[in-house]
Design a protein around this motif. Structure first.
Motif, PDB file in Angstrom:
ATOM      1  N   MET A  50      -0.606   3.555  10.154  1.00  0.00           N
ATOM      2  CA  MET A  50       0.285   2.421  10.027  1.00  0.00           C
ATOM      3  C   MET A  50      -0.452   1.267   9.351  1.00  0.00           C
ATOM      4  SD  MET A  50       2.435   0.440  12.967  1.00  0.00           S
ATOM      5  CE  MET A  50       1.035  -0.351  13.712  1.00  0.00           C
ATOM      6  N   PRO A  51       0.100   0.740   8.250  1.00  0.00           N
ATOM      7  CA  PRO A  51      -0.490  -0.458   7.649  1.00  0.00           C
ATOM      8  C   PRO A  51      -0.158  -1.668   8.519  1.00  0.00           C
ATOM      9  CG  PRO A  51       1.386   0.304   6.355  1.00  0.00           C
ATOM     10  CD  PRO A  51       1.207   1.269   7.471  1.00  0.00           C
ATOM     11  N   VAL A  52      -1.176  -2.420   8.931  1.00  0.00           N
ATOM     12  CA  VAL A  52      -0.979  -3.558   9.827  1.00  0.00           C
ATOM     13  C   VAL A  52      -1.409  -4.882   9.203  1.00  0.00           C
ATOM     14  CG1 VAL A  52      -1.079  -2.210  11.945  1.00  0.00           C
ATOM     15  CG2 VAL A  52      -3.185  -3.138  10.975  1.00  0.00           C
ATOM     16  N   GLY A  53      -1.859  -4.833   7.950  1.00  0.00           N
ATOM     17  CA  GLY A  53      -2.305  -6.065   7.303  1.00  0.00           C
ATOM     18  C   GLY A  53      -3.456  -6.691   8.065  1.00  0.00           C
ATOM     19  N   GLU A  54      -3.387  -7.989   8.266  1.00  0.00           N
ATOM     20  CA  GLU A  54      -4.433  -8.696   8.999  1.00  0.00           C
ATOM     21  C   GLU A  54      -3.959  -9.080  10.401  1.00  0.00           C
ATOM     22  OE1 GLU A  54      -6.317 -11.822   6.759  1.00  0.00           O
ATOM     23  OE2 GLU A  54      -6.385 -10.581   4.957  1.00  0.00           O
ATOM     24  N   ALA A  55      -3.057  -8.289  10.970  1.00  0.00           N
ATOM     25  CA  ALA A  55      -2.539  -8.570  12.312  1.00  0.00           C
ATOM     26  C   ALA A  55      -3.640  -8.393  13.357  1.00  0.00           C
ATOM     27  CB  ALA A  55      -1.379  -7.638  12.632  1.00  0.00           C
TER      28      ALA A  55
END
Length: 183
Positions: A50-55
């Motif tokens: 899952m891509p979560v970015g900078e979360a």
């Protein structure tokens, strides 16, 4: 009775109590208990990316947890399996019909598509799951200390007891959380 005899009886009582308390930790944990395992849930070997970015926060949910025994199960510990760049903040149980299995960016409890009301959660550690009753979804709030790095966990480990027997079950699928795209 002499003073020496009273001291000996007192020491024996202390030793027996200490062994009884300490013996609990020596009791083996059994796999494939009444809450099931990753294999029974059909997720062995599966990995989700899952891509979560900078979360910083991530929600990780698995289930169902369903106590198939006729006795109450008491959850004693919940933790991640082989986690890297992930820290466990809290684990809760919610009724299985209120939530979907999977991961989400951010701590989505009480908001978004899951629609869980704030009055519904039950802290997982210490929770009592009655036998042969409703199913629960296990939802964990995780944080990522390094938001630019990959994070992963091979699953969730739940330790519990039913009566005097101790069990450990692992649930999946494993999760790979990437700051960029998944390939």
């Amino acid at each position: 009775m002499s003073r020496t005899g009273k001291i000996q009886i007192g020491l024996v009582a202390v030793v027996v109590a200490a062994m009884s308390y300490g013996g609990w930790y020596l009791i083996p944990r059994h796999h494939s208990g009444p809450l099931g395992t990753v294999f029974e849930n059909g997720t062995a070997g599966a990995r989700l990316c899952m891509p979560v970015g900078e979360a910083v926060d991530v929600t990780y949910g698995v289930g169902p947890l369903n106590n198939t025994s006729s006795s109450t199960a008491v959850i004693t510990d919940v933790d991640l399996v082989d986690a890297h760049n992930l820290e466990h903040v809290v684990a809760i149980l919610v009724p299985f019909d209120k939530v979907m299995v999977g991961s989400k960016v951010g701590w989505t409890y009480g908001q978004g598509p899951w629609g869980v009301k704030p009055a519904d959660p039950l802290l997982a550690t210490g929770a009592l799951l009655p036998g042969k009753e409703e199913k629960y979804q296990l939802v964990m709030r995780l944080t990522r200390p390094d938001v630019l790095g990959e994070s992963r966990a091979e699953g969730i480990r739940v330790e519990y007891r039913v009566g005097m027997r101790r069990f450990v079950s692992e649930y999946g699928p494993s999760q790979l959380l990437r700051p960029g795209r998944c390939h």
